[in-house]
Design a protein around this motif. Structure first.
Motif, mmCIF file in Angstrom:
data_model
loop_
_atom_site.group_PDB
_atom_site.id
_atom_site.type_symbol
_atom_site.label_atom_id
_atom_site.label_comp_id
_atom_site.label_asym_id
_atom_site.label_seq_id
_atom_site.Cartn_x
_atom_site.Cartn_y
_atom_site.Cartn_z
ATOM 1 N N VAL A 1 1.943 9.642 -10.292
ATOM 2 C CA VAL A 1 1.002 9.717 -11.251
ATOM 3 C C VAL A 1 0.341 11.273 -11.367
ATOM 4 N N LEU A 2 -0.204 11.611 -10.218
ATOM 5 C CA LEU A 2 -1.008 12.836 -10.223
ATOM 6 C C LEU A 2 0.090 13.941 -10.484
ATOM 7 N N ILE A 3 1.279 14.072 -10.004
ATOM 8 C CA ILE A 3 2.375 15.197 -10.552
ATOM 9 C C ILE A 3 2.242 14.827 -12.102
ATOM 10 N N ILE A 4 2.577 13.813 -12.583
ATOM 11 C CA ILE A 4 2.982 13.800 -14.046
ATOM 12 C C ILE A 4 1.675 14.274 -14.826
ATOM 13 N N LEU A 5 0.405 13.826 -14.309
ATOM 14 C CA LEU A 5 -0.708 14.343 -14.975
ATOM 15 C C LEU A 5 -0.813 15.712 -15.073
ATOM 16 N N SER A 6 -0.284 16.381 -13.829
ATOM 17 C CA SER A 6 -0.828 17.955 -13.555
ATOM 18 C C SER A 6 0.091 18.681 -14.510
ATOM 19 N N ALA A 7 1.341 17.859 -14.668
ATOM 20 C CA ALA A 7 2.523 18.482 -15.583
ATOM 21 C C ALA A 7 2.182 18.272 -17.124
ATOM 22 N N VAL A 8 1.517 17.342 -17.331
ATOM 23 C CA VAL A 8 0.945 17.068 -18.837
ATOM 24 C C VAL A 8 -0.081 18.043 -19.158
ATOM 25 N N PHE A 9 -1.029 18.326 -18.046
ATOM 26 C CA PHE A 9 -2.148 18.813 -18.664
ATOM 27 C C PHE A 9 -1.913 20.364 -18.051
ATOM 28 N N THR B 1 8.398 14.978 -5.293
ATOM 29 C CA THR B 1 8.475 14.313 -6.466
ATOM 30 C C THR B 1 9.677 13.107 -6.040
ATOM 31 N N SER B 2 10.744 13.695 -5.541
ATOM 32 C CA SER B 2 11.915 12.912 -5.318
ATOM 33 C C SER B 2 11.533 11.675 -4.300
ATOM 34 N N VAL C 1 8.613 4.376 -4.982
ATOM 35 C CA VAL C 1 8.271 3.564 -5.985
ATOM 36 C C VAL C 1 9.169 2.616 -6.277
ATOM 37 N N SER C 2 10.377 3.279 -6.687
ATOM 38 C CA SER C 2 11.436 2.395 -7.112
ATOM 39 C C SER C 2 11.621 1.265 -5.973
ATOM 40 N N ASP C 3 11.922 1.746 -4.570
ATOM 41 C CA ASP C 3 12.204 0.736 -3.598
ATOM 42 C C ASP C 3 11.066 -0.423 -3.647
ATOM 43 N N GLY C 4 9.834 -0.257 -3.864
ATOM 44 C CA GLY C 4 8.784 -1.028 -3.904
ATOM 45 C C GLY C 4 8.863 -1.873 -4.983
ATOM 46 N N TYR D 1 1.020 -1.330 0.017
ATOM 47 C CA TYR D 1 -0.147 0.120 0.173
ATOM 48 C C TYR D 1 0.929 1.207 0.039
ATOM 49 N N ILE D 2 2.038 1.320 0.582
ATOM 50 C CA ILE D 2 2.689 2.515 0.550
ATOM 51 C C ILE D 2 3.298 2.685 -0.747
ATOM 52 N N THR D 3 3.862 1.736 -1.572
ATOM 53 C CA THR D 3 4.170 1.875 -2.965
ATOM 54 C C THR D 3 3.035 2.437 -3.697
ATOM 55 N N LEU D 4 1.736 1.792 -3.538
ATOM 56 C CA LEU D 4 0.620 2.139 -4.414
ATOM 57 C C LEU D 4 0.314 3.703 -4.174
ATOM 58 N N PHE D 5 0.249 4.038 -2.827
ATOM 59 C CA PHE D 5 0.078 5.557 -2.548
ATOM 60 C C PHE D 5 0.955 6.346 -2.908
ATOM 61 N N PHE D 6 2.222 6.143 -3.077
ATOM 62 C CA PHE D 6 3.433 7.165 -3.765
ATOM 63 C C PHE D 6 3.344 7.010 -5.237
ATOM 64 N N LEU D 7 2.807 5.855 -5.613
ATOM 65 C CA LEU D 7 2.643 5.921 -7.166
ATOM 66 C C LEU D 7 1.551 6.662 -7.565
#
Length: 299
Positions: A45-53, A280-281, A287-290, A35-41
């Motif tokens: 995703v929200l950060i990336i989508l906010s940048a794209v849009f 972001t970092s 996510v990488s650790d998970g 769940y920790i990895t899923l939360f930070f994933l």
């Protein structure tokens, strides 16, 4: 008179065995309950989508200046939710647009370094001998310099700018990715299934593609994902030093540099780019650790 035969087996050995998961099925199963990895994933995703849009989400033009609105606090006039910067530009809009540049400078160099460094490492590890020695000794030359100083030196020598900054970061990340790929390939090339494929007369291309690359791709991608957060920090550092993105383009590192003179006037507004880099970092690292833990078949 014969009795009816029950359709339900009573012997436990006749019960159906649970379906065996493949490798990637096991990885997905592990991630589903991490769940920790899923939360930070989800955060990532929200950060990336906010940048794209960003063009559709930003409430104002990120380049529009106003002297009368300089360094306004959070929630100013119920329109500037994150306040304004030293030139009166909307901070939320600049953070959204800045994410596009910062994430690009963090992700693109890692992709380039993964392709180039991974290919060189696989060739060095599979070929061995003189080829391995030449490639790895060249990589060792880059290891003689700290990554931060090397990135600053290369970017400064090339004249700065976003493109030159990405080239500098790509050159910095090629050696470690090459080392990881070479180590993994050296371990795989001596395994029995590779020797068996060679003994059957399989072409070298098929041996590399089906037996070597497929088994070393996981470690390479895991290590590459851990470098994205480092690339974001280094890219922001280059912009902070004036060797990356040039004003007035929004970039988190450049915004930190421009706002550092006003930190005692409006500390919360000045901290926003740093908070964006931090979140972001951390998200990318976790996510990488998970992902690393999920792909570790020995666990």
């Amino acid at each position: 008179m014969s009795s009816a035969v029950s359709a339900t087996p009573t012997d436990p050995t006749e019960m159906a065995l649970p379906r065996q998961r493949g490798y990637w099925g096991t990885v997905g199963y592990r991630l589903r309950y991490d769940y920790i990895t899923l939360f930070f994933l989800a955060v990532l995703v929200l950060i990336i989508l906010s940048a794209v849009f960003a063009p559709w989400l930003a409430p104002f033009d990120p380049y529009r200046e106003s002297i009368i609105r300089r360094l306004k606090p959070l929630g100013y006039m119920d329109q500037y939710w994150l306040g304004t910067d030293e030139l009166g530009r909307d901070m939320l809009s600049r953070l959204l647009y800045g994410g596009r540049i910062t994430l690009t400078m963090g992700i693109v160099p890692v992709i380039i370094a993964t392709l180039v460094g991974g290919m060189l490492g696989i060739v060095a590890g599979f070929a061995g001998g003189v080829v391995n020695m030449v490639i790895m000794r060249v990589m060792d030359v880059f290891y003689a310099f700290p990554s931060v100083l090397l990135a600053v030196a290369i970017s400064g020598a090339m004249g700065g700018g976003a493109v030159n900054g990405m080239i500098a970061l790509s050159l910095v990340f090629i050696p470690p990715l090459c080392r990881v790929a070479e180590t993994a390939t050296t371990q795989v090339r001596n395994l029995d299934f590779v020797d068996a494929a060679r003994a059957t007369g399989a072409p070298l291309r098929k041996v590399l593609w089906h037996h070597v690359i497929g088994n070393v791709l996981g470690p390479i991608l895991i290590y590459a994902s851990s470098l994205v957060s480092v690339a974001i920090i280094l890219a922001s550092g280059l912009s902070f030093l004036g060797l990356g993105v040039k004003p007035p383009d929004p970039d988190w590192g450049l915004m930190l540099n421009a706002l550092r003179q006003s930190i005692y006037v409006s500390p919360l507004v000045c901290a926003m780019p740093g908070i964006a880099i931090l979140i972001t970092s951390i998200s990318m690292n976790l996510v990488s650790d998970g992902l690393r833990a999920a792909m570790d078949v020995r666990a």
